[in-house]
Design an enzyme around this catalytic site. Structure first.
Site, PDB file in Angstrom:
ATOM      1  N   HIS A 188       0.858  -1.180   0.000  1.00 47.21           N
ATOM      2  CA  HIS A 188       0.000   0.000   0.000  1.00 47.21           C
ATOM      3  C   HIS A 188       0.896   1.232   0.000  1.00 47.21           C
ATOM      4  O   HIS A 188       1.935   1.235   0.652  1.00 47.21           O
ATOM      5  CB  HIS A 188      -0.911   0.003   1.236  1.00 47.21           C
ATOM      6  CG  HIS A 188      -2.067   0.915   1.089  1.00 47.21           C
ATOM      7  ND1 HIS A 188      -1.976   2.266   1.335  1.00 47.21           N
ATOM      8  CD2 HIS A 188      -3.341   0.688   0.670  1.00 47.21           C
ATOM      9  CE1 HIS A 188      -3.148   2.819   1.092  1.00 47.21           C
ATOM     10  NE2 HIS A 188      -3.984   1.889   0.680  1.00 47.21           N
ATOM     11  N   ASP A 230      -7.947  -5.283  -0.084  1.00 47.00           N
ATOM     12  CA  ASP A 230      -8.462  -6.115  -1.167  1.00 47.00           C
ATOM     13  C   ASP A 230      -8.132  -7.593  -1.010  1.00 47.00           C
ATOM     14  O   ASP A 230      -8.647  -8.418  -1.759  1.00 47.00           O
ATOM     15  CB  ASP A 230      -7.892  -5.637  -2.510  1.00 47.00           C
ATOM     16  CG  ASP A 230      -8.518  -4.328  -2.932  1.00 47.00           C
ATOM     17  OD1 ASP A 230      -9.723  -4.164  -2.715  1.00 47.00           O
ATOM     18  OD2 ASP A 230      -7.794  -3.479  -3.471  1.00 47.00           O
TER      19      ASP A 230
END
Ligand code: ACO
Length: 430
Positions: free
Chosen positions: A306, A363
């Site tokens: 991320h 996700d």
């Protein structure tokens, strides 16, 4: 805001730049006057160090794994609220009272239909059209059907937001029904936001759908966890497009397009495809880990890493827990869950992933839950878009209301092409 300054020295000249501190202690050097006072710009590809605005909506600390909406911790909201409550919080700045919540729900029911003429559009997409392309197109088209609700005409914020939140859910479910050639199921006034969506997706004339409370609870949680994430790629897109003065629908439609990318919201679909590939390869984890680490191979472990989090994504922790609970409650035994957990474990003892702070993101586990609910893989990113909608609207509204700092988004560049060339007429070019 403090009175501190940073000093920048360029070619022997000192420039004082104000330091700005946010309410949670985040710090910035204010360079808004940099070019006019020094002639220099900053260069920051991917905006790794650039704040594009100040905002009251969401706080996140990627080093500590903290995510708060309007000051409330994400796990508290996910545990105790419905998606509609959290949407209201993001949009209006406060959690609703029972009366405000009832009124907001009534608006969601009132606006759930889309204009019947819009339904013909679904007939003209090719059979395998991506639901994300359909969603983005249809949301953009809403402007033609509801030109009065642009968001900047002084209309009531709850009404504008409720119309969009409610219609996007109907569009999403209709696009699925059309894709499988089944008759559309219209929204019902007696079902909750999530219950209604599930019913529109799965009810059939030949087999009525029974809304499962666990599925509704999990869907609420998933949508809450996706509801906002400050200045991510799609939200920044909504703000940038909106900064040109374009209407709310078109700005949101652009955000949906940005979300589609596999490096952003499209990763939830990519995760399942990757886990299925590992499964078909007899759980040959080594092969995929090796590919992901190879600097000459563009392959990445989807659902890992991320831009902002350098520790566990707090949303991933909650989703992983919800994933186990939901599969158990639905009596689903999905081998992909075991594969996902093993992959996570392998990366936790691999220097490549540890050293680069690559942890599972939001996700990674969400797709396994959607599969268990019966949602097809190509709808996963649509689910993300439905969840992110209140965040996008809140940011668009915040930007539009910021009359002091609002200006068209227009980055600069360092030009590195030819300096000046002599023109050669067409007939003289070899
Ligand atoms: N698998 C393998 N290696 C990775 C991964 C990954 N998933 N993510 C990053 N890396 C490596 C990079 O190759 C790079 O290595 P290097 O320093 O040896 O060159 C290093 O980690 C840093 O990566 P960057 O690309 O510089 O990180 P950035 O912040 O630009 O990208 C991103 C973040 C896009 C999320 C990235 O981690 C990625 O591609 N992840 C996979 C896709 C994904 O899951 N996206 C969803 C993100 S969450 C969301 O948007 C909702």
């Amino acid at each position: 805001m403090s009175e501190k300054h940073a000093t920048l020295t360029i070619e022997g000249n000192n420039y004082r730049l104000p330091i700005i501190t946010g309410t949670a202690g985040d710090k910035a050097i204010d360079i808004r006057e940099l070019r006019s006072t020094t002639g220099y710009i900053t260069l920051d590809s991917g905006y790794m160090n650039t704040g594009s605005c100040s905002s009251d909506i969401t706080f996140l600390d990627g080093e500590k794994g903290i995510l708060n909406y309007r000051g409330y911790e994400i796990d508290v909201l996910a545990e105790n609220c419905s998606f509609v409550e959290v949407s209201y919080l993001l949009l209006m700045g406060e959690l609703p009272t029972q009366t405000q919540l009832n009124d907001f729900r009534a608006l969601l029911s009132r606006f759930a239909l889309i204009h019947e003429d819009m339904i013909h559009f679904f007939d003209h997409f090719p059979p395998n059209a991506s639901p994300m392309a359909i969603l983005s197109t249809m949301v953009n088209t809403l402007h033609n059907f509801y030109p009065e609700m642009t968001g900047d005409s002084g209309e009531d914020l709850p009404e504008i937001a409720a119309r969009l939140l409610s219609k996007i859910r109907t569009i999403a479910a209709f696009s699925y029904k059309k894709s499988i050639g089944h008759p559309l199921v219209y929204p019902r006034y007696d079902l909750s936001y999530c219950g209604n969506f599930l019913n529109m997706m799965f009810d059939k004339p030949v087999k009525p759908y029974v809304v499962h409370p666990q599925v509704v609870a999990t869907l609420n949680k998933l949508l809450i966890l996706h509801a906002d994430h400050e200045q991510n790629c799609s939200t920044s897109t909504v703000r940038l497009v909106g900064s040109a003065g374009v209407n709310l629908y078109t700005s949101i439609s652009a955000g949906i397009s940005a979300l589609w990318g596999p490096l952003h919201g499209g990763a939830n679909q990519a995760v399942i495809e990757m886990l299925e590939a590992i499964h078909q390869d007899n759980n040959d984890f080594e092969k995929y880990i090796k590919k992901a680490k190879d600097p000459n191979n563009p392959f990445r472990l989807s659902g890992f890493g991320h831009r902002v989090y350098k520790t566990f994504d707090p949303r991933a922790t909650i989703i992983k827990r919800a994933c186990k609970q939901t599969l158990k409650a639905l009596n689903v035994d999905d081998p992909l869950l075991e594969i996902a957990m093993q992959l996570e474990e392998i990366t936790r003892s691999d220097e490549y992933f540890v050293g680069r702070n690559l942890y599972p993101n939001v996700d990674f586990y969400s797709g396994i839950i959607y599969r268990a609910m019966g949602i097809p893989t190509d709808m996963f990113t649509v689910m993300f878009a439905m969840g992110r909608l209140p965040g996008w609207i809140s940011h668009w509204m915040e930007m539009m209301g910021d009359t002091k700092d609002r200006r068209i988004g227009r980055p600069r560049q360092i030009y590195r092409g030819h300096k000046k060339r002599d023109f050669v007429p067409l007939h003289e070019r070899g």
